[in-house]
Write a protein that holds these residues in place. Sequence first.
Motif, mmCIF file in Angstrom:
data_model
loop_
_atom_site.group_PDB
_atom_site.id
_atom_site.type_symbol
_atom_site.label_atom_id
_atom_site.label_comp_id
_atom_site.label_asym_id
_atom_site.label_seq_id
_atom_site.Cartn_x
_atom_site.Cartn_y
_atom_site.Cartn_z
ATOM 1 N N ILE A 157 19.806 0.768 7.830
ATOM 2 C CA ILE A 157 18.900 0.072 7.963
ATOM 3 C C ILE A 157 17.406 0.987 8.150
ATOM 4 C CG2 ILE A 157 17.452 -2.147 8.817
ATOM 5 C CD1 ILE A 157 20.320 -2.705 10.176
ATOM 6 N N VAL A 158 16.565 0.903 7.367
ATOM 7 C CA VAL A 158 15.301 1.561 7.507
ATOM 8 C C VAL A 158 14.330 0.530 7.288
ATOM 9 C CG1 VAL A 158 16.583 3.683 6.745
ATOM 10 C CG2 VAL A 158 15.219 2.397 4.913
ATOM 11 N N GLY A 159 12.965 1.145 7.723
ATOM 12 C CA GLY A 159 11.917 0.389 7.270
ATOM 13 C C GLY A 159 10.518 1.229 7.321
ATOM 14 N N HIS A 160 9.484 0.448 6.564
ATOM 15 C CA HIS A 160 8.107 0.884 6.792
ATOM 16 C C HIS A 160 7.267 0.284 7.576
ATOM 17 C CE1 HIS A 160 6.754 -2.542 4.523
ATOM 18 N NE2 HIS A 160 7.737 -2.473 3.858
ATOM 19 N N PRO A 161 5.841 0.672 7.983
ATOM 20 C CA PRO A 161 5.182 0.385 9.096
ATOM 21 C C PRO A 161 4.304 -0.865 8.688
ATOM 22 C CG PRO A 161 4.317 2.270 8.322
ATOM 23 C CD PRO A 161 5.656 2.220 7.343
ATOM 24 N N TYR A 162 4.333 -1.130 7.221
ATOM 25 C CA TYR A 162 3.232 -2.181 6.781
ATOM 26 C C TYR A 162 3.790 -3.421 7.152
ATOM 27 C CZ TYR A 162 2.367 2.249 4.493
ATOM 28 O OH TYR A 162 2.008 3.509 4.543
ATOM 29 N N VAL A 163 2.607 -4.272 7.442
ATOM 30 C CA VAL A 163 2.908 -5.936 7.743
ATOM 31 C C VAL A 163 3.236 -6.487 6.492
ATOM 32 C CG1 VAL A 163 1.568 -8.079 8.026
ATOM 33 C CG2 VAL A 163 0.737 -6.003 9.225
ATOM 34 N N ASP A 164 2.967 -5.957 5.231
ATOM 35 C CA ASP A 164 3.490 -6.397 3.841
ATOM 36 C C ASP A 164 3.762 -5.309 2.793
ATOM 37 O OD1 ASP A 164 3.211 -7.825 1.036
ATOM 38 O OD2 ASP A 164 3.762 -9.329 2.419
ATOM 39 N N VAL A 165 4.595 -5.309 2.065
ATOM 40 C CA VAL A 165 4.757 -4.183 1.082
ATOM 41 C C VAL A 165 3.563 -4.241 0.276
ATOM 42 C CG1 VAL A 165 5.839 -5.772 -0.961
ATOM 43 C CG2 VAL A 165 6.537 -3.310 -0.533
ATOM 44 N N TRP A 166 2.618 -5.108 0.069
ATOM 45 C CA TRP A 166 1.327 -4.657 -0.490
ATOM 46 C C TRP A 166 0.777 -3.487 0.018
ATOM 47 C CZ3 TRP A 166 -1.937 -9.645 -1.545
ATOM 48 C CH2 TRP A 166 -1.165 -10.845 -2.202
ATOM 49 N N GLN A 167 0.612 -3.414 1.328
ATOM 50 C CA GLN A 167 0.086 -2.189 1.911
ATOM 51 C C GLN A 167 0.764 -0.811 1.430
ATOM 52 O OE1 GLN A 167 -0.080 -3.669 5.901
ATOM 53 N NE2 GLN A 167 -1.958 -2.616 5.936
ATOM 54 N N SER A 168 1.737 -0.862 0.827
ATOM 55 C CA SER A 168 2.452 0.430 0.512
ATOM 56 C C SER A 168 1.882 0.978 -0.814
ATOM 57 C CB SER A 168 3.883 0.296 0.303
ATOM 58 O OG SER A 168 4.063 -0.401 -0.886
ATOM 59 N N VAL A 169 1.237 0.320 -1.459
ATOM 60 C CA VAL A 169 0.237 0.388 -2.533
ATOM 61 C C VAL A 169 -0.940 1.489 -2.184
ATOM 62 C CG1 VAL A 169 -0.906 -0.035 -4.574
ATOM 63 C CG2 VAL A 169 0.894 -1.223 -4.068
ATOM 64 N N ARG A 170 -1.227 2.503 -2.485
ATOM 65 C CA ARG A 170 -2.533 3.303 -2.042
ATOM 66 C C ARG A 170 -3.572 2.365 -2.323
ATOM 67 N NH1 ARG A 170 -1.886 8.473 -0.706
ATOM 68 N NH2 ARG A 170 0.171 9.741 -1.135
ATOM 69 N N PRO A 171 -4.452 2.458 -1.150
ATOM 70 C CA PRO A 171 -5.709 1.417 -1.487
ATOM 71 C C PRO A 171 -6.677 1.927 -2.426
ATOM 72 C CG PRO A 171 -5.829 2.969 0.734
ATOM 73 C CD PRO A 171 -4.472 3.083 0.061
ATOM 74 N N GLU A 172 -6.627 3.239 -2.829
ATOM 75 C CA GLU A 172 -7.567 3.775 -3.672
ATOM 76 C C GLU A 172 -7.377 3.243 -5.086
ATOM 77 O OE1 GLU A 172 -6.851 7.087 -0.747
ATOM 78 O OE2 GLU A 172 -5.519 5.735 -1.904
ATOM 79 N N ARG A 173 -6.062 2.602 -5.273
ATOM 80 C CA ARG A 173 -5.709 1.912 -6.729
ATOM 81 C C ARG A 173 -6.420 0.784 -6.788
ATOM 82 N NH1 ARG A 173 -5.298 4.198 -10.075
ATOM 83 N NH2 ARG A 173 -4.129 2.784 -11.365
#
Length: 289
Positions: free
Chosen positions: A205-221
């Motif tokens: 079991i692993v995870g990322h720190p973002y509230v939602d997976v949307w945030q895993s997209v680089r904001p510059e995009r």
Amino acid sequence: MTPDRYGSDVLAGDWKAPRRGRSAQVEAARDLVVEDADSGWVGAVVRVEKAGGMHVVHLEDRRGRVKAFPLGPGFLIDGKPVELTAPRTDTAALAAQRATKSRTASGSVAVPDAPARVASASRILVEGRHDAELVEKVWGDDLRVEGVVVEMLDGVDDLQAVIRDFRPGPQRRLGILVDHLVPGSKETRIVEQARAAAPSEHVLIVGHPYVDVWQSVRPERLGWSQWPTIPRGTSWKHGILAELGWPHASQADVAHGWKRILGTVRTYADLQPELLGRVEELIDFVTVP
């Protein structure tokens, strides 16, 4: 030697140079972000075409609006003047395109015409539809070659039961990706309880720190330097869409907004490393011989 009483010749240098410097030629490659110096319009290049006997470049701003400008001088990149030129069509450009096509979106070497392998017993579970769609877009080719299926959890509240019902084993490994896995979060408490209740070397079991997976997209995009902070009490996804100036009143608006965000993702390079590392870790885990 007699000193020059009048200093250097003020006309000897490039005294006619504009205050910002002279324009450098830059290829109008797709997704290049530029500013029109006259109007201040900032957008990414979406296409270059010939219209009315001249070449024009179409720029899309972060709100999805597209405007055409004459190709040539009059643009800025990071405040410096540039002259946009038509995209290359020479041998080097074609070779670069072929090299890109030889890689999958995850950066792996592509296997041309490889049939999808029969699904293995091992699985990768993600929290929801958007997580699954993002994993499919970037790692889908790799997963089909490996015969790995990604399934949705629709939340992690009953993670212990999910692991128990799956019955993991040496030939039946289970990898789970969890959103917002940070100290003190509800998700972290659930994961810790699941690990304690059903310890297994065949479950990761692993995870990322973002509230939602949307945030895993680089904001510059999306034209941002960072994802905005949404006030408490406001639906996070609705708040993000409002910041983008996109429709956000209904669930259909949210679904459409996600499709637009997902559409900005081309390869792994458009994702944050906190997600990239975790997904690669899960794929390695469930494909161990």
